[in-house]
Design a protein around this motif. Structure first.
Motif, short mmCIF file in Angstrom:
data_model
loop_
_atom_site.label_atom_id
_atom_site.label_comp_id
_atom_site.label_asym_id
_atom_site.label_seq_id
_atom_site.Cartn_x
_atom_site.Cartn_y
_atom_site.Cartn_z
N CYS A 236 0.97 -1.18 -0.13
CA CYS A 236 0.09 0.00 -0.01
C CYS A 236 0.80 1.19 0.04
O CYS A 236 0.56 2.11 -0.53
N ARG A 237 2.08 1.12 0.67
CA ARG A 237 2.68 2.56 0.71
C ARG A 237 3.86 2.46 -0.32
O ARG A 237 4.77 3.47 -0.33
N ASP A 241 1.07 3.75 -3.71
CA ASP A 241 1.03 5.26 -3.26
C ASP A 241 1.48 5.93 -4.78
O ASP A 241 2.70 5.97 -5.17
N LYS A 244 4.80 7.51 -4.83
CA LYS A 244 5.96 6.87 -5.25
C LYS A 244 6.26 6.21 -6.69
O LYS A 244 5.34 6.17 -7.37
N ASP A 346 -8.65 4.80 -0.23
CA ASP A 346 -7.37 4.93 0.15
C ASP A 346 -6.78 3.34 -0.32
O ASP A 346 -7.49 2.47 -0.59
N ALA A 347 -5.43 3.33 -0.29
CA ALA A 347 -4.88 2.24 -0.67
C ALA A 347 -5.18 0.92 0.01
O ALA A 347 -5.12 -0.33 -0.67
#
Length: 501
Positions: A236-237, A241, A244, A346-347
């Motif tokens: 997810c991050r 994202d 990224k 959101d992811a």
């Protein structure tokens, strides 16, 4: 002094692995024969070619020039600036064309073996199509009385263009005596590169980003999953994202490789392959596109190294397709169907819906490919009773099933001979998330029976079960009796077994 006796420089500590590539480059560069030499370094984007070549020139005091898209005049001007900086000349040389520039570059080797790197050489050829002929003429002129020891290395990231530039029809073909391909790190190297000791986590991460070195640092800002329980949050991050670089990388890969007019169909074709279509006909049916258009699209993707095509182990003439870059498979099977949702949610919420697709469409097929890689490259010499030559997917029609439904084996290992006529060393099932039991062994025995009826010699064939989740006690007992070979993640990632390729 024979070239094999010349001591080679140590690889700089900053270069991870790449020991074989470094030895080839160093041996080519340090060869003391009094003649100019030409080498070719190729490989897809983001694999570390530039990093490796910069390390070589830095270690050996060589010259490095990174070409870029532009006009011939601009490129010659930039090259002249770099040349003056390297030679500490008070001003850049005034070259009238590539003939002058190439002569001055080769003259850098007059005092001794000197690496001279021109990175992204195809960008220069696009501006100056006569450049290969200029190089050919310059080398022939040097052979005629101005030997020198220049070691010119031409690098490029476009597989089709590099192939054309150095094919047998090219004037450069007969001059080049080093052809080095910088490939992605294999799955074991990638685990070490990411600093991951847990085989489950290592395979999950590899199923997302593969072995492309560039993704480890700048693309995720040095973020690695802290453990198996952190994998979902890491996805997810990082990949999901928008802030990224990895978020748009799959689209960038296709944009940089494929012309605009073909890009939409190529995206759809990659989606079809990533979601289970493994033949040209299946892809055409999935896309609703004419077979001729599909064939051209798939050929383009294979030419650019984005798809691999491999012969089915049991069916002559049937080519099985798979995505070459794991990130492309992850994007087209998992992320692309949820792109619009990522703009609204959101992811974490999106990944919760997408995770089952990852488990069924990506992780399982990626695990099977890792098993094939292990069989071909890492299995010790006694594992299959002979040196494996191929490891591929294979399928046959089961006459006992209605309509002759296929029976498949994800890991078919053959010895010397070839993909269809080599000795059949092993047939194996690969299951990422199943604890394998005697039922799996019975399927393999059924497949061996069908192959025997078709005339295949299975007397030396070892049934093999590959699992990411483990094996039942009954199957372990069968292994102890020599009935089956079991390969789990611990063995796939265990160091020390012989490497074949």
């Amino acid at each position: 002094m024979a070239s094999s006796d010349i001591p080679l420089p140590d690889k700089p500590p900053k270069v991870f692995d790449r020991d074989a590539e470094w030895r080839e480059l160093a041996a080519f560069t340090c060869d003391d024969r009094p003649e100019a030499r030409l080498g070719v370094v190729s490989g897809r984007l983001r694999q570390g070619k530039t990093y490796l070549l910069e390390a070589l020139t830095g270690t050996l005091g060589g010259f490095y020039f990174a070409a870029q898209q532009g006009t011939q005049r601009e490129s010659l001007s930039h090259l002249a600036d770099e040349f003056a900086r390297y030679t500490k000349a008070p001003s850049p040389p005034h070259w009238h064309g590539w003939h002058d520039a190439v002569d001055d570059l080769l003259a850098l080797g007059d005092r001794g073996p000197t690496p001279i790197v021109v990175d992204e050489f195809p960008d220069l050829v696009r501006q100056s199509p006569s450049l290969p002929s200029v190089l050919h003429t310059a080398y022939r002129r040097h052979d005629g009385g101005h030997p020198g020891r220049a070691r010119l290395l031409l690098s490029g990231s476009s597989p089709p263009l590099m192939h054309r530039l150095f094919s047998t029809a090219s004037p450069l073909h007969e001059l080049s005596d080093l052809h080095l391909t910088v490939r992605p790190l294999d799955y074991r190297q990638a685990a070490r590169f990411w600093g991951i000791d847990d085989p489950v986590l290592a395979l999950l991460v590899h199923a997302v980003v593969g072995g492309t070195p560039a993704y480890r640092h700048e693309y995720v800002q040095d973020d690695t999953p802290a453990g198996r329980e952190d994998f979902d949050a890491w996805v997810c991050r990082s990949v999901l994202d928008p802030g990224k670089r990895l978020f748009r990388e799959a689209y960038h890969l296709l944009r940089e490789e494929i012309d605009h007019k073909d890009r939409a169909l190529c995206h759809s074709a990659l989606s079809a392959v990533a979601t289970g279509c493994s033949t040209q006909g299946q892809v055409a049916d999935c896309l609703g596109a004419p077979l001729t258009d599909t064939a051209r699209c798939l050929g383009l993707l294979r030419e650019h190294g984005l798809l691999h095509g491999e012969d089915d182990a049991f069916r002559p003439g049937l080519v099985r397709l798979r995505t070459a870059e794991p990130l492309l498979a992850f994007e087209h099977a998992v992320v692309r169907p949820h792109r619009s949702a990522l703009a609204r949610q959101d992811a974490v919420a999106v990944w919760k819906h997408a995770r089952p697709d990852f488990d069924t469409l990506v992780a399982g097929s990626h695990f099977a490919q890792v098993c094939r890689d292990w069989a071909l490259r890492f299995a010790g010499p006694d594992v299959f009773g002979d040196r494996p030559r191929t490891a591929s997917y294979g399928s046959v029609a089961d006459p006992a099933r209605p309509g002759g439904t296929d029976v498949a084996a994800e890991v078919v290992v053959r010895g010397p001979g070839g993909v269809r006529d080599g000795s059949l060393l092993s047939v194996g099932l690969a299951r990422w998330d199943e604890v394998m039991d005697l039922d799996h062994l019975e399927r393999l025995r059924r497949l061996l029976g069908i192959l025997t009826d078709r005339g295949e010699d299975v007397t030396r064939t070892r049934p093999t079960c590959y699992s990411g989740a483990g094996f039942s006690p009954a199957l372990r007992a069968a292994e102890a009796q020599g009935q089956v070979l079991l390969v789990g993640l611990d063995r796939l990632y265990a160091p020390g077994e012989e490497r074949h390729a």
